[in-house]
Design a protein around this motif. Structure first.
Motif, PDB file in Angstrom:
ATOM      1  N   GLU A   1       0.841  -1.199   0.000  1.00  0.00           N
ATOM      2  CA  GLU A   1       0.000   0.000   0.000  1.00  0.00           C
ATOM      3  C   GLU A   1       0.875   1.247   0.000  1.00  0.00           C
ATOM      4  N   LEU A   2       0.495   2.200  -0.807  1.00  0.00           N
ATOM      5  CA  LEU A   2       1.183   3.477  -0.827  1.00  0.00           C
ATOM      6  C   LEU A   2       0.627   4.379   0.267  1.00  0.00           C
TER       7      LEU A   2
ATOM      8  N   VAL B   1       2.646  11.333  -2.176  1.00  0.00           N
ATOM      9  CA  VAL B   1       2.583   9.875  -2.112  1.00  0.00           C
ATOM     10  C   VAL B   1       3.962   9.334  -1.774  1.00  0.00           C
ATOM     11  N   LEU B   2       4.013   8.458  -0.757  1.00  0.00           N
ATOM     12  CA  LEU B   2       5.260   7.833  -0.325  1.00  0.00           C
ATOM     13  C   LEU B   2       5.199   6.334  -0.577  1.00  0.00           C
ATOM     14  N   ASP B   3       6.377   5.724  -0.719  1.00  0.00           N
ATOM     15  CA  ASP B   3       6.409   4.270  -0.822  1.00  0.00           C
ATOM     16  C   ASP B   3       6.485   3.662   0.579  1.00  0.00           C
ATOM     17  N   SER B   4       6.645   2.354   0.659  1.00  0.00           N
ATOM     18  CA  SER B   4       6.605   1.675   1.957  1.00  0.00           C
ATOM     19  C   SER B   4       7.774   2.045   2.860  1.00  0.00           C
ATOM     20  N   GLU B   5       8.828   2.643   2.290  1.00  0.00           N
ATOM     21  CA  GLU B   5       9.972   3.099   3.082  1.00  0.00           C
ATOM     22  C   GLU B   5       9.890   4.581   3.386  1.00  0.00           C
ATOM     23  N   MET B   6       8.707   5.159   3.127  1.00  0.00           N
ATOM     24  CA  MET B   6       8.439   6.576   3.357  1.00  0.00           C
ATOM     25  C   MET B   6       9.320   7.483   2.504  1.00  0.00           C
ATOM     26  N   MET B   7       9.697   6.989   1.337  1.00  0.00           N
ATOM     27  CA  MET B   7      10.415   7.810   0.379  1.00  0.00           C
ATOM     28  C   MET B   7       9.414   8.418  -0.601  1.00  0.00           C
ATOM     29  N   PRO B   8       9.519   9.713  -0.904  1.00  0.00           N
ATOM     30  CA  PRO B   8       8.582  10.362  -1.828  1.00  0.00           C
ATOM     31  C   PRO B   8       8.574   9.691  -3.198  1.00  0.00           C
ATOM     32  N   LEU B   9       7.382   9.383  -3.658  1.00  0.00           N
ATOM     33  CA  LEU B   9       7.190   8.692  -4.926  1.00  0.00           C
ATOM     34  C   LEU B   9       6.607   9.625  -5.977  1.00  0.00           C
ATOM     35  N   ALA B  10       5.617  10.423  -5.577  1.00  0.00           N
ATOM     36  CA  ALA B  10       4.951  11.324  -6.519  1.00  0.00           C
ATOM     37  C   ALA B  10       4.152  12.351  -5.739  1.00  0.00           C
ATOM     38  N   GLY B  11       3.602  13.315  -6.459  1.00  0.00           N
ATOM     39  CA  GLY B  11       2.772  14.327  -5.809  1.00  0.00           C
ATOM     40  C   GLY B  11       2.174  15.269  -6.833  1.00  0.00           C
ATOM     41  N   ALA B  12       1.321  16.135  -6.346  1.00  0.00           N
ATOM     42  CA  ALA B  12       0.696  17.148  -7.197  1.00  0.00           C
ATOM     43  C   ALA B  12       0.230  18.289  -6.311  1.00  0.00           C
ATOM     44  N   MET B  13       0.082  19.464  -6.885  1.00  0.00           N
ATOM     45  CA  MET B  13      -0.425  20.602  -6.127  1.00  0.00           C
ATOM     46  C   MET B  13      -1.216  21.515  -7.047  1.00  0.00           C
ATOM     47  N   ARG B  14      -2.189  22.199  -6.447  1.00  0.00           N
ATOM     48  CA  ARG B  14      -3.035  23.132  -7.184  1.00  0.00           C
ATOM     49  C   ARG B  14      -3.273  24.370  -6.322  1.00  0.00           C
TER      50      ARG B  14
ATOM     51  N   VAL C   1       6.308  20.682   4.008  1.00  0.00           N
ATOM     52  CA  VAL C   1       6.525  20.034   5.311  1.00  0.00           C
ATOM     53  C   VAL C   1       5.255  19.353   5.809  1.00  0.00           C
ATOM     54  N   THR C   2       4.158  20.087   5.873  1.00  0.00           N
ATOM     55  CA  THR C   2       2.920  19.517   6.419  1.00  0.00           C
ATOM     56  C   THR C   2       2.353  18.393   5.557  1.00  0.00           C
ATOM     57  N   PRO C   3       2.222  18.563   4.220  1.00  0.00           N
ATOM     58  CA  PRO C   3       1.707  17.433   3.440  1.00  0.00           C
ATOM     59  C   PRO C   3       2.586  16.192   3.517  1.00  0.00           C
ATOM     60  N   LEU C   4       3.908  16.369   3.579  1.00  0.00           N
ATOM     61  CA  LEU C   4       4.790  15.217   3.741  1.00  0.00           C
ATOM     62  C   LEU C   4       4.528  14.543   5.078  1.00  0.00           C
TER      63      LEU C   4
END
Length: 281
Positions: free
Chosen positions: A35-36, A51-64, A269-272
């Motif tokens: 699960e992501l 979005v993070l992977d199972s090791e909490m490494m950033p995988l993707a994202g988006a902002m508006r 910071v907060t979204p992460l």
């Protein structure tokens, strides 16, 4: 992404935030069986998904850029759902994975019962919300502060959370944020609020705009000073998109008289931190 860092070494907050920025620009495609971890931050000025992977490494994202939330409450429910759904669709197409679970956050001091609309927005997109947490707690998942004050200068408000031994012991949230910067810029330049917002976020314009927005920075500092005074706070840590404005950390330190720190990418910071609290693993 991990190849840039020594294996097994804990990433610093700035390193992790740099990876978030990189992930927004160049998401990783992968065949993923677990699960992501998804974090959705419905801010006053920006909606950010990480979005993070199972090791909490950033995988993707988006902002508006969006004005669907005011003082922690969703004021444009339909618009908020549309924006979040568009972001999630974009992320899923870019990484080739279906998103299932998510966490989301809310400003400090706002009763949870009053921010349930945030949960409803995220769940209306098809995600299952597994965690809701206050924004300072989310930010501290990244910053890992033991003692000090986390100050979230967002689009509409300034939120303050004082931490002792890693626990939030005091919270407050008051009007004054990025929208007020835009208002004074619009007034000084006789331009629309939308034009002022566009000009404000460009780093190359901020030095020239500094004399115009300095009084608003001082107002933010006065809010912080009032809430930390007499509470033994030795350090202030700035997060939130408005904290990106050049020299705001220096003005706050001068006005409040407390050492003030700002991470390299305070908007993320907060979204992460919200994504790091998506407890599905």
């Amino acid at each position: 992404m991990q190849q840039h860092f020594a294996e097994g070494r804990e990433l610093t907050p700035d390193e992790r935030l740099a990876l978030v920025e990189q992930a927004l620009k160049n998401p990783r495609k992968l065949k993923y069986k677990g699960e992501l971890l998804v974090g959705v931050d419905l801010g006053t000025a920006y909606v950010v998904g990480v979005v993070l992977d199972s090791e909490m490494m950033p995988l993707a994202g988006a902002m508006r850029f969006a004005q669907v939330v005011r003082d922690g409450l969703v004021v444009d429910y339909t618009g908020a759902i549309r924006i979040v759904r568009e972001m999630l669709t974009e992320i899923e197409e870019r990484v080739g994975c279906e998103l299932v679970y998510a966490a989301t956050g809310y400003p400090p001091g706002v009763p949870l019962v009053e921010v349930q609309s945030t949960r409803h927005v995220v769940e209306a997109t098809g995600l299952k919300v597994v965690a809701m947490l206050d924004e300072p707690t989310a930010a501290n998942a990244v910053l890992k502060i033991r003692d000090g004050a986390v100050v979230d200068i967002g689009g509409g408000t300034t939120g303050i959370a004082i931490l002792e031994e890693g626990e939030v012991v005091y919270v407050a949230d008051e009007p004054t944020g990025g929208i007020h910067f835009s208002l004074v810029i619009a007034g000084a330049g006789n331009i629309s609020l939308e034009e002022a917002e566009e000009i404000k976020v460009r780093p190359e314009n901020q030095e020239a705009l500094f004399p115009v927005v300095r009084p608003v920075m001082q107002k933010v500092a006065s809010i912080i000073r009032r809430h930390v005074e007499g509470k033994g706070v030795k350090a202030i840590y700035l997060v939130g998109g408005t904290s990106s404005f050049q020299r705001i950390d220096r003005i706050i330190e001068e006005e409040v008289g407390i050492k003030t720190y700002r991470p390299s990418r305070p908007l993320f910071v907060t979204p992460l931190g919200i994504a790091m609290n998506c407890n599905v693993l």
